[in-house]
Design a protein around this motif. Sequence first.
Motif, PDB file in Angstrom:
ATOM      1  N   PRO A 132      35.111  34.772  29.734  1.00  0.00           N
ATOM      2  CA  PRO A 132      35.764  36.091  29.704  1.00  0.00           C
ATOM      3  C   PRO A 132      35.528  36.886  30.986  1.00  0.00           C
ATOM      4  O   PRO A 132      36.427  37.592  31.458  1.00  0.00           O
ATOM      5  CB  PRO A 132      35.116  36.780  28.495  1.00  0.00           C
ATOM      6  N   LEU A 133      34.334  36.787  31.550  1.00  0.00           N
ATOM      7  CA  LEU A 133      34.019  37.498  32.794  1.00  0.00           C
ATOM      8  C   LEU A 133      34.850  36.952  33.948  1.00  0.00           C
ATOM      9  O   LEU A 133      35.308  37.710  34.813  1.00  0.00           O
ATOM     10  CB  LEU A 133      32.529  37.365  33.103  1.00  0.00           C
ATOM     11  N   LEU A 134      35.042  35.640  33.971  1.00  0.00           N
ATOM     12  CA  LEU A 134      35.875  35.016  34.997  1.00  0.00           C
ATOM     13  C   LEU A 134      37.284  35.583  34.944  1.00  0.00           C
ATOM     14  O   LEU A 134      37.835  36.033  35.966  1.00  0.00           O
ATOM     15  CB  LEU A 134      35.911  33.502  34.808  1.00  0.00           C
ATOM     16  N   PHE A 135      37.904  35.589  33.772  1.00  0.00           N
ATOM     17  CA  PHE A 135      39.300  36.010  33.677  1.00  0.00           C
ATOM     18  C   PHE A 135      39.461  37.518  33.836  1.00  0.00           C
ATOM     19  O   PHE A 135      40.504  37.980  34.303  1.00  0.00           O
ATOM     20  CB  PHE A 135      39.928  35.501  32.381  1.00  0.00           C
ATOM     21  N   ASN A 136      38.432  38.279  33.498  1.00  0.00           N
ATOM     22  CA  ASN A 136      38.477  39.711  33.782  1.00  0.00           C
ATOM     23  C   ASN A 136      38.510  39.951  35.286  1.00  0.00           C
ATOM     24  O   ASN A 136      39.278  40.786  35.786  1.00  0.00           O
ATOM     25  CB  ASN A 136      37.265  40.398  33.158  1.00  0.00           C
ATOM     26  N   THR A 137      37.695  39.197  36.021  1.00  0.00           N
ATOM     27  CA  THR A 137      37.663  39.305  37.478  1.00  0.00           C
ATOM     28  C   THR A 137      38.984  38.846  38.091  1.00  0.00           C
ATOM     29  O   THR A 137      39.553  39.511  38.965  1.00  0.00           O
ATOM     30  CB  THR A 137      36.493  38.472  38.037  1.00  0.00           C
ATOM     31  N   VAL A 138      39.485  37.704  37.629  1.00  0.00           N
ATOM     32  CA  VAL A 138      40.734  37.155  38.152  1.00  0.00           C
ATOM     33  C   VAL A 138      41.894  38.110  37.890  1.00  0.00           C
ATOM     34  O   VAL A 138      42.737  38.343  38.771  1.00  0.00           O
ATOM     35  CB  VAL A 138      41.012  35.776  37.522  1.00  0.00           C
ATOM     36  N   GLN A 139      41.943  38.691  36.700  1.00  0.00           N
ATOM     37  CA  GLN A 139      43.038  39.595  36.353  1.00  0.00           C
ATOM     38  C   GLN A 139      43.099  40.775  37.319  1.00  0.00           C
ATOM     39  O   GLN A 139      44.179  41.185  37.768  1.00  0.00           O
ATOM     40  CB  GLN A 139      42.859  40.079  34.904  1.00  0.00           C
ATOM     41  N   GLN A 140      41.947  41.314  37.686  1.00  0.00           N
ATOM     42  CA  GLN A 140      41.916  42.447  38.622  1.00  0.00           C
ATOM     43  C   GLN A 140      42.335  42.024  40.026  1.00  0.00           C
ATOM     44  O   GLN A 140      42.999  42.775  40.739  1.00  0.00           O
ATOM     45  CB  GLN A 140      40.524  43.068  38.636  1.00  0.00           C
ATOM     46  N   LEU A 141      41.952  40.825  40.431  1.00  0.00           N
ATOM     47  CA  LEU A 141      42.356  40.327  41.742  1.00  0.00           C
ATOM     48  C   LEU A 141      43.863  40.093  41.807  1.00  0.00           C
ATOM     49  O   LEU A 141      44.514  40.413  42.804  1.00  0.00           O
ATOM     50  CB  LEU A 141      41.598  39.041  42.075  1.00  0.00           C
ATOM     51  N   LEU A 142      44.425  39.531  40.738  1.00  0.00           N
ATOM     52  CA  LEU A 142      45.863  39.279  40.719  1.00  0.00           C
ATOM     53  C   LEU A 142      46.662  40.587  40.725  1.00  0.00           C
ATOM     54  O   LEU A 142      47.763  40.645  41.287  1.00  0.00           O
ATOM     55  CB  LEU A 142      46.238  38.449  39.491  1.00  0.00           C
ATOM     56  N   CYS A 143      46.109  41.626  40.114  1.00  0.00           N
ATOM     57  CA  CYS A 143      46.820  42.907  40.023  1.00  0.00           C
ATOM     58  C   CYS A 143      46.988  43.570  41.386  1.00  0.00           C
ATOM     59  O   CYS A 143      47.859  44.445  41.538  1.00  0.00           O
ATOM     60  CB  CYS A 143      46.071  43.858  39.087  1.00  0.00           C
ATOM     61  N   LEU A 144      46.192  43.192  42.369  1.00  0.00           N
ATOM     62  CA  LEU A 144      46.286  43.809  43.691  1.00  0.00           C
ATOM     63  C   LEU A 144      47.688  43.677  44.278  1.00  0.00           C
ATOM     64  O   LEU A 144      48.181  44.575  44.952  1.00  0.00           O
ATOM     65  CB  LEU A 144      45.281  43.174  44.654  1.00  0.00           C
ATOM     66  N   ARG A 145      48.338  42.540  44.030  1.00  0.00           N
ATOM     67  CA  ARG A 145      49.645  42.292  44.644  1.00  0.00           C
ATOM     68  C   ARG A 145      50.788  42.310  43.634  1.00  0.00           C
ATOM     69  O   ARG A 145      51.936  42.094  44.007  1.00  0.00           O
ATOM     70  CB  ARG A 145      49.625  40.956  45.388  1.00  0.00           C
TER      71      ARG A 145
END
Length: 212
Positions: free
Chosen positions: A144-157
Amino acid sequence: MSENGQREDPLIKPNGVDSDDDDTVCLGESFFINDNYELTTFTFGSHVLQLLCLQSASSITGILCSKFCRAVMLTDHNDEVLKILKKNIELHESSENPNPCAALTAEKLEWGNSDQLNQILQKHSEGFDLVLGADICFQQNSVPLLFNTVQQLLCLRGKKQCRFILAYVSRSKMMDVMVTNEAIQHGLKIHEVDGTRCVIANLEGVIYEIIL
């Protein structure tokens, strides 16, 4: 690797991978353990890298990607691993190296650490083309921590502007289901890349492409 079993991801800045090279990857035994951090040679088809070995795939994945990208950021939560990542960056930026890399940086990032993630988001507000993860799912409590981090990174663009490429190795059916479910629960679309499923050291591996 963190106490949660995490290994971090290289992040690729805009103008990312542009190679169609399908060469075979060959890794020596020292990839898996080399306590003395000796220089070790890795052959990726026509590309040869010399790296200080450590128990993190970030150096190998990230520095190889830097052969094809404008900029790459390597991340890990562990200070010792970060030290070796930075030594490998210095090695490949050296004037003595006949094949210099693109811009390479290393940042501290533990999945779920909002302070560390916010520092990265502020430094790289333009976002990334790709987030890469190579065999990083080991413990259920870290997913869950991985996908929370990834989701925020993807939202940048924004939608479909950045992709998370996850090279996943199956170690349990429960983890297989959890990876897919967590991606969906975080509002992400996940699909298996055709032709990537294969057996690696008696374990089944597959590559997933994940987008907003």
